[in-house]
Every structure is written in structure tokens, then in C-alpha cells.
Enzyme design. Structure first.
Site, PDB file in Angstrom:
ATOM      1  N   SER A  37      43.535  11.659 -11.058  1.00 17.67           N
ATOM      2  CA  SER A  37      44.220  11.379  -9.797  1.00 17.67           C
ATOM      3  C   SER A  37      45.193  12.474  -9.323  1.00 17.67           C
ATOM      4  CB  SER A  37      44.951  10.041  -9.939  1.00 17.67           C
ATOM      5  OG  SER A  37      45.536   9.736  -8.730  1.00 17.67           O
ATOM      6  N   ASP A 264      43.117   9.365  -3.364  1.00 16.81           N
ATOM      7  CA  ASP A 264      43.857  10.614  -3.598  1.00 16.81           C
ATOM      8  C   ASP A 264      43.793  11.518  -2.363  1.00 16.81           C
ATOM      9  OD1 ASP A 264      44.314   9.692  -6.203  1.00 16.81           O
ATOM     10  OD2 ASP A 264      42.382  10.478  -6.857  1.00 16.81           O
TER      11      ASP A 264
HETATM   12  O1  KDG Z   1      42.043   8.334  -8.436  1.00 14.88           O
HETATM   13  C1  KDG Z   1      40.879   8.737  -9.113  1.00 14.88           C
HETATM   14  C2  KDG Z   1      41.102   8.565 -10.576  1.00 14.88           C
HETATM   15  O2  KDG Z   1      41.192   7.207 -10.875  1.00 14.88           O
HETATM   16  C3  KDG Z   1      40.023   9.142 -11.421  1.00 14.88           C
HETATM   17  O3  KDG Z   1      39.794  10.487 -11.132  1.00 14.88           O
HETATM   18  C4  KDG Z   1      40.278   9.009 -12.890  1.00 14.88           C
HETATM   19  O4  KDG Z   1      42.487   9.839 -13.086  1.00 14.88           O
HETATM   20  C5  KDG Z   1      41.707   8.939 -13.275  1.00 14.88           C
HETATM   21  C6  KDG Z   1      42.175   7.716 -13.887  1.00 14.88           C
HETATM   22  O5  KDG Z   1      43.076   7.825 -14.713  1.00 14.88           O
HETATM   23  O6  KDG Z   1      41.689   6.649 -13.539  1.00 14.88           O
END
Ligand code: KDG
Length: 325
Positions: A37, A264
Site C-alpha cells: 500500500s 492507493d
Molecule cells: O492497498 C493494496 C495493498 O493491500 C496490497 O498491495 C498489499 O500492502 C498490501 C497489504 O498489506 O495488504
């Protein structure tokens, strides 16, 4: 040291995205992406013209190499990226369109990952002094106690230095285990944030059985100036401490490949629009467009629009003019 417009702290993961929709037990082919994220938000901000930097740890392995290359390719400062010998880079899988068509499910293989070992040691005061704003999410504090302390130190230092903190609640129950863990740890961290991005599910965990108006005023009592409630395919609403409130409908995506990462891009474009002087309403619309773009592809960062793309999309979705030829 170059001044950075935004810094963040978070885990970058290798994403294995099933090429075929349906339960992973039948999946045979996976496509590899780099995601996470906070990283996603910084990539979007970097595409939108800002200087960005991420505090993180990666394993001393091939996936760590892949992540370093992605950070460099997306022009994100890597001076606070630590490579660890004794812990691996985290990985997660995405199952698409099952059990809910149009939605995705994540399966983490990140417990004990290099990033989960981040601690207060990773937070250097000079790095924060040199940054204008800090973007945080509720994911990193859920990774481990030491990650929670690192986020807290970063937030406290940033606020003491007068930097704006922007927070996305991003509650991942698979990491927090119990809703009350998320509630008790996250609420104090939201205090004093300039903007809080959230959604209905997260609010029901943070403020159980409360009406939206009460929740929003509780966030204002915590010192938050702007609350943005993302509603997925319904759109989003914004509320400000001085009483403004607007909602905007989402744009319908022509195809849905994978919805992960849309929030995001939404955050990054909303923030950018406000910094460019757009109204709250316009910022919501542009952020909705950016979120819609991301769902049309697999992977979180690939379809994030730069500002040129935003302008093309704005013309198309608001004036029905196709400027591609
Ligand atoms: O916002 C997207 C994220 O959820 C994904 O890339 C994975 O970072 C992540 C997570 O911890 O869920």
C-alpha cells in the site's frame, strides 16, 4: 540531501496474481508484480511529479533485488531501505473474482519477513526533517510490535517537527487478528492527522455501532482536518472540520481485472489535486477516476495515472471527449 515531498514507511511485497479468475487451488499461472500500500501511494505520487522516499526493509534475496529495481525505476528514494540477511522478502497471492465476482482476496506469506523486523532504529530524525509530509497506513503498525513502535516514532517526530501527516486506516484483519487490536492501536495514531482516508468497514471496526456523522465528528475531535470515506464502486465522500461535506459517484470501469491497489491511487490523486488547488469535489472526482483506472489491470502500480493521463481521463469522463487521436 534532497528535500522529499512525501515519505512513508511500509512493507513492499512480491505479488503473485493469478492469471485466471477463481479459487487459487485451480490456479496454474501467476503473474509477478511489486506492490504494497505505502509503496503504491509513493509510486503514484512520484508519477504525479513529487519527490518521495520509503523507509523499509527487504530480504537479501532475488525478490529484494526486484523490489530495489522497482523503487529505483519509480524514482523513490532508497536511502532508508535496509537489506536484511536473516529474513526474507514478503510475498502474497491474489485470488480474483472468487468468492465475490469483481472482488479480489489476498493471501499473505509475510510473517517474519524482513519488513516485519522494522523498528525505531529505522527512523532517522534527519530523514523526517528533510521531508515535507508523511503518509502512513494502518498496515505497517499491524506487522509487529516493533513496526508499531517505528510508525509511532515516525508520526510523533513528524508532528513535533510540524510536518503534515496523512493517514489511511487500511485495516487488514488478517494481520491484526482481532478487530479490538486494530481499534486500540490505530485510534491514537490517527490523532492530529491532516487527512484521514478510510472506508465503511474500517470505521465499523474503529467506532463500532456508531453513525457516520458521529464517527466523523469523533475524528475531528482527534484533531483530523479532512475525513475521506472511500465507498468502492459507490464513489467517495469528504467531510471537513469547517463543515463542508460532499459525495461523488464512482466511474464505472469498462473491465475489472483486480481491485487491489485502487484505494492507493485514489489517495495519491486526491492529495495531489488538493495541492494543485482543485476543490474538494473536483479532488474526489479525479481520485475516483484514478481508482477506477487501477482496477482495469492486474498489479497495483501499473495503471496508476500520471497528471497527463488524469487530464485525458477528465476530458473523457466529464466532457465525453476522447483526446487520444
Ligand atoms: O492497498 C493494496 C495493498 O493491500 C496490497 O498491495 C498489499 O500492502 C498490501 C497489504 O498489506 O495488504
Amino acid at each position: 540531501m534532497e528535500v522529499l515531498d512525501f515519505i512513508s514507511i511500509g512493507e513492499i511485497l512480491i505479488q503473485l496474481n493469478s492469471l485466471t479468475p477463481g479459487p487459487l487451488r485451480y490456479a496454474r499461472y501467476f503473474e509477478v508484480h511489486v506492490a504494497g500500500s505505502e509503496f503504491n501511494v509513493l509510486v503514484a505520487l512520484s508519477k504525479l511529479g513529487f519527490r518521495t522516499g520509503l523507509i523499509t526493509r527487504i530480504g537479501n534475496d532475488e525478490f529484494g533485488e526486484m523490489i530495489l529495481r522497482a523503487l529505483r525505476a519509480e524514482n523513490i528514494d532508497v536511502s532508508c531501505v535496509k537489506v536484511m540477511d536473516n529474513a526474507p522478502t514478503g510475498v502474497y497471492f491474489i485470488q480474483r473474482h472468487y468468492p465475490i465476482p469483481g472482488k479480489s482476496t489476498t493471501f499473505y506469506y509475510r510473517h517474519g519477513s524482513a519488513a516485519s523486523h522494522m523498528s525505531e532504529e529505522d527512523i532517522q530524525e534527519d530523514y523526517i526533517k528533510n521531508a515535507k509530509r508523511v503518509f502512513l497506513t494502518g498496515i505497517t503498525p499491524a506487522l509487529s510490535e516493533s513496526c508499531y513502535s517505528a510508525v509511532k516514532k515516525l508520526r510523533d517526530l513528524a508532528q513535533n517537527l510540524g510536518k503534515e501527516v496523512i493517514f489511511d486506516t487500511n485495516i487488514r484483519l488478517k494481520l491484526w487478528k482481532k478487530p479490538e487490536n486494530a481499534r486500540t492501536k490505530l485510534l491514537p495514531l490517527l490523532q492530529g492527522s491532516k487527512i484521514v482516508f478510510t472506508n465503511k468497514e474500517d470505521l465499523s471496526i474503529l467506532f463500532p455501532q456508531s453513525a457516520l456523522e458521529d464517527v466523523v465528528s469523533k475524528l475531528f475531535q482527534l484533531g483530523v482536518d479532512i475525513v475521506v470515506v472511500k465507498l468502492g464502486e459507490e464513489g467517495a465522500c469528504v467531510y471537513t472540520r469547517n463543515g463542508e461535506a460532499y459525495c461523488e459517484k464512482a466511474y464505472r470501469a469498462p473491465v475489472i481485472e483486480d481491485v487491489i491497489g485502487a484505494g492507493d491511487a485514489f489517495d495519491a490523486v486526491f492529495i495531489t489535486s488538493l495541492l494543485k488547488g482543485f476543490s474538494l469535489r473536483e479532488a474526489l472526482k479525479l481520485a475516483n477516476i484514478a481508482g477506477m483506472m487501477v482496477v482495469t489491470v492486474r498489479g497495483d502500480i501499473e495503471a496508476q495515472p500520471d497528471w497527463k493521463a488524469i487530464e485525458v481521463l477528465k476530458k473523457y469522463y466529464e466532457e465525453k471527449m476522447d483526446m487520444l487521436r
